[in-house]
Motif scaffolding. Structure first.
Motif, mmCIF file in Angstrom:
data_model
loop_
_atom_site.group_PDB
_atom_site.id
_atom_site.type_symbol
_atom_site.label_atom_id
_atom_site.label_comp_id
_atom_site.label_asym_id
_atom_site.label_seq_id
_atom_site.Cartn_x
_atom_site.Cartn_y
_atom_site.Cartn_z
ATOM 1 N N ALA A 1 -1.534 -13.909 24.372
ATOM 2 C CA ALA A 1 -2.364 -13.762 25.566
ATOM 3 C C ALA A 1 -2.639 -15.109 26.219
ATOM 4 C CB ALA A 1 -3.676 -13.075 25.196
ATOM 5 N N ALA A 2 -2.793 -16.160 25.399
ATOM 6 C CA ALA A 2 -3.026 -17.496 25.951
ATOM 7 C C ALA A 2 -1.799 -17.994 26.705
ATOM 8 C CB ALA A 2 -3.391 -18.471 24.836
ATOM 9 N N VAL A 3 -0.609 -17.641 26.208
ATOM 10 C CA VAL A 3 0.625 -18.047 26.882
ATOM 11 C C VAL A 3 0.769 -17.342 28.220
ATOM 12 C CG1 VAL A 3 3.151 -17.961 26.762
ATOM 13 C CG2 VAL A 3 1.819 -18.647 24.756
ATOM 14 N N THR A 4 0.486 -16.039 28.235
ATOM 15 C CA THR A 4 0.660 -15.258 29.466
ATOM 16 C C THR A 4 -0.516 -15.383 30.425
ATOM 17 O OG1 THR A 4 -0.305 -13.299 28.390
ATOM 18 C CG2 THR A 4 2.098 -13.593 28.247
ATOM 19 N N GLY A 5 -1.644 -15.880 29.911
ATOM 20 C CA GLY A 5 -2.824 -16.021 30.768
ATOM 21 C C GLY A 5 -3.499 -14.704 31.079
ATOM 22 N N ARG A 6 -3.300 -13.685 30.228
ATOM 23 C CA ARG A 6 -3.857 -12.360 30.499
ATOM 24 C C ARG A 6 -4.988 -11.974 29.551
ATOM 25 N NH1 ARG A 6 1.735 -8.830 31.433
ATOM 26 N NH2 ARG A 6 2.455 -9.973 33.287
ATOM 27 N N SER A 7 -5.504 -12.910 28.809
ATOM 28 C CA SER A 7 -6.577 -12.587 27.867
ATOM 29 C C SER A 7 -7.878 -12.340 28.613
ATOM 30 C CB SER A 7 -6.761 -13.729 26.863
ATOM 31 O OG SER A 7 -7.107 -14.921 27.528
ATOM 32 N N THR A 8 -8.660 -11.385 28.110
ATOM 33 C CA THR A 8 -9.972 -11.080 28.677
ATOM 34 C C THR A 8 -11.048 -11.380 27.647
ATOM 35 O OG1 THR A 8 -10.015 -8.789 27.905
ATOM 36 C CG2 THR A 8 -8.937 -9.226 30.035
ATOM 37 N N LEU A 9 -12.281 -11.477 28.117
ATOM 38 C CA LEU A 9 -13.387 -11.772 27.215
ATOM 39 C C LEU A 9 -13.574 -10.650 26.197
ATOM 40 C CD1 LEU A 9 -15.480 -13.964 26.747
ATOM 41 C CD2 LEU A 9 -17.050 -12.720 28.236
ATOM 42 N N VAL A 10 -13.385 -9.405 26.637
ATOM 43 C CA VAL A 10 -13.524 -8.271 25.722
ATOM 44 C C VAL A 10 -12.494 -8.362 24.602
ATOM 45 C CG1 VAL A 10 -13.349 -5.763 25.526
ATOM 46 C CG2 VAL A 10 -14.511 -6.781 27.490
ATOM 47 N N SER B 1 -1.864 -22.427 23.584
ATOM 48 C CA SER B 1 -1.564 -21.400 22.578
ATOM 49 C C SER B 1 -1.282 -21.984 21.199
ATOM 50 C CB SER B 1 -0.360 -20.567 23.020
ATOM 51 O OG SER B 1 0.812 -21.367 23.050
ATOM 52 N N LEU B 2 -1.009 -23.290 21.107
ATOM 53 C CA LEU B 2 -0.597 -23.875 19.830
ATOM 54 C C LEU B 2 -1.652 -23.753 18.724
ATOM 55 C CD1 LEU B 2 1.454 -27.094 20.709
ATOM 56 C CD2 LEU B 2 2.246 -24.964 19.649
ATOM 57 N N PRO B 3 -2.950 -23.976 18.999
ATOM 58 C CA PRO B 3 -3.927 -23.806 17.913
ATOM 59 C C PRO B 3 -3.930 -22.386 17.350
ATOM 60 C CG PRO B 3 -4.918 -24.992 19.742
ATOM 61 C CD PRO B 3 -3.600 -24.486 20.226
ATOM 62 N N PHE B 4 -3.751 -21.393 18.218
ATOM 63 C CA PHE B 4 -3.749 -20.005 17.755
ATOM 64 C C PHE B 4 -2.483 -19.699 16.951
ATOM 65 C CE2 PHE B 4 -6.197 -20.134 21.734
ATOM 66 C CZ PHE B 4 -7.431 -19.734 21.243
ATOM 67 N N ARG B 5 -1.373 -20.266 17.382
ATOM 68 C CA ARG B 5 -0.145 -20.085 16.598
ATOM 69 C C ARG B 5 -0.307 -20.695 15.207
ATOM 70 N NH1 ARG B 5 4.651 -21.931 20.792
ATOM 71 N NH2 ARG B 5 3.910 -20.782 22.631
ATOM 72 N N PRO C 1 -10.747 -29.384 13.280
ATOM 73 C CA PRO C 1 -11.020 -29.777 14.665
ATOM 74 C C PRO C 1 -10.063 -30.837 15.194
ATOM 75 C CG PRO C 1 -13.056 -29.631 13.417
ATOM 76 C CD PRO C 1 -11.951 -29.499 12.423
ATOM 77 N N ALA C 2 -9.690 -31.790 14.341
ATOM 78 C CA ALA C 2 -8.778 -32.843 14.796
ATOM 79 C C ALA C 2 -7.406 -32.274 15.150
ATOM 80 C CB ALA C 2 -8.646 -33.918 13.721
ATOM 81 N N VAL C 3 -6.865 -31.458 14.246
ATOM 82 C CA VAL C 3 -5.554 -30.863 14.504
ATOM 83 C C VAL C 3 -5.625 -29.889 15.663
ATOM 84 C CG1 VAL C 3 -3.739 -29.388 13.537
ATOM 85 C CG2 VAL C 3 -4.797 -31.170 12.124
ATOM 86 N N GLY C 4 -6.693 -29.059 15.699
ATOM 87 C CA GLY C 4 -6.835 -28.094 16.780
ATOM 88 C C GLY C 4 -6.948 -28.745 18.140
ATOM 89 N N GLY C 5 -7.718 -29.817 18.231
ATOM 90 C CA GLY C 5 -7.862 -30.522 19.510
ATOM 91 C C GLY C 5 -6.547 -31.135 19.964
ATOM 92 N N THR C 6 -5.811 -31.694 19.016
ATOM 93 C CA THR C 6 -4.518 -32.289 19.363
ATOM 94 C C THR C 6 -3.541 -31.230 19.858
ATOM 95 O OG1 THR C 6 -4.837 -34.017 17.689
ATOM 96 C CG2 THR C 6 -2.590 -33.646 18.489
#
Length: 369
Positions: A44-53, A118-122, A106-111
């Motif tokens: 969803a982060a890649v496609t930009g279609r994620s919603t708050l719900v 989408s990389l942190p979620f992957r 946090p360090a790896v996720g921020g980088t």
């Protein structure tokens, strides 16, 4: 209301699952399912279609899965080690969690987020797959013999609902466990008061930048790691009852230090003191309840304990924000310290049952020897 219902679900159905089914398969299925959920968030982060719900739904699923994996994985500790060895194991687990959650993660996720959203979620999806593989080899099945014996003694527990009632009833009748839950809940309540306004204190009172606030938390987290590593020695010297009380006293002292200073260095020391004391208290708390809870009831009772403690955290944020809005953050920290000290005075006598339980266990062990 939704949070309460989900908590009841976690205590009931999921606790029974942990107590009755093959825990290796359970953690494998749950962590692989969580990998799929986070993978869908990455898509969803890649496609930009994620919603708050959708994000809320993913968070709920991940949280419910965490309840299962936490209870199943923690059941390994009392079966793999006992005495001070179990305390050392809990301390090392706590240190590893702190390093992963407050430093490496946090360090790896921020980088990764800086490279692509989408990389942190992957990466998180991959981490769940790794977790599934590792935990499947580490987590043991429930003790089938013990469970069968309990079901023969208590035929009513053949149904899941009756099993939940039996586990919650056991929790309600255990004086030491109730006293421990009440004490740790008071700690969590006061910590929520402080953490709810900590960023305001750091940016407005200490005048820290966002990067400075991150460094402030990282330096304080060192106290958390050190506390986890020395927890076994403290526990061996003081025993569970005195260790929990000392942890409460020193963490309250950390709040009082924060509430009495505008100096950055002193504030870091105060927060590090609180982090170290909380870490030592958490290790003592975990080790004490692992010894108290019977193996055949571990899932339901352990989840009930967690719900009791975690449930007060949102309640602490509200009373923390109200005085901060009118009085400022420093008086709020002083209030949190005073409330924690008051709670210790009220709960010291009920908590003494921990010392009695520990003495009885040592006497039985000496007699067996």
């Amino acid at each position: 209301l939704t949070g309460i219902l989900l908590a009841q679900l976690a205590v009931g159905v999921l606790g029974v699952l942990v107590d009755r089914v093959d825990r290796r398969r359970l953690v494998l299925v749950v962590d692989l399912a969580r990998a799929v959920v986070v993978g869908l968030v990455a898509l969803a982060a890649v496609t930009g279609r994620s919603t708050l719900v959708e994000l809320f739904g993913a968070a709920v699923l991940l949280g419910v899965g965490e309840t299962v994996v936490y209870a199943a994985s923690r059941s390994v500790v009392p079966r793999a080690a006992s005495g001070n060895a179990m305390v050392r194991a809990n301390g090392r687990i706590g240190a590893a969690q702190t390093v992963a959650l407050q430093f490496a993660g946090p360090a790896v996720g921020g980088t990764l987020f800086g490279l692509a959203r989408s990389l942190p979620f992957r990466g998180d999806a991959v981490s769940y797959v790794i977790s599934a593989v590792l935990l499947r080899g580490a987590v043991a099945d429930p003790d089938r013999t013990a469970i069968s014996a309990v079901l023969r003694r208590e035929p009513s527990r053949l149904s899941a609902r009756a099993d939940v009632r039996a586990g919650l009833g056991w929790f309600g009748r255990s004086g030491p466990l109730k006293a421990l839950a009440a004490t740790v809940s008071s700690f969590a309540f006061c910590q929520a008061i402080v953490l709810g306004v900590l960023v305001v204190y750091a940016t407005r009172v200490l005048r820290l930048s966002p990067a400075g606030y991150g460094l402030f938390l990282a330096l304080a987290a060192i106290g958390d790691v050190l506390g986890s590593l020395v927890a076994a020695r403290v526990h061996a010297a003081l025993r569970p009852y005195a260790t929990v009380l000392a942890a409460g006293l020193f963490s309250a002292g950390g709040y009082l230090v924060l509430g009495s200073t505008r100096d950055r260095a002193i504030a870091v020391l105060g927060l590090a003191l609180e982090a170290a004391a909380t870490s030592i208290g958490n290790v003592a708390n975990a080790s004490a309840r692992y010894r108290i809870i019977p193996a055949e009831r571990f899932g339901v009772v352990s989840n009930a304990f967690r719900m009791f403690v975690v449930g007060v955290t949102p309640a602490g944020a509200l009373p923390g924000g109200a005085p901060a809005a009118s009085l400022g953050t420093r008086p709020t920290f002083l209030v949190a310290g005073a409330v924690q000290l008051g709670a210790l005075v009220l709960l010291a006598a009920p908590l003494r049952s921990l010392a009695a339980t520990d003495t009885a266990r040592d006497t039985a062990a000496d007699a067996a020897t």
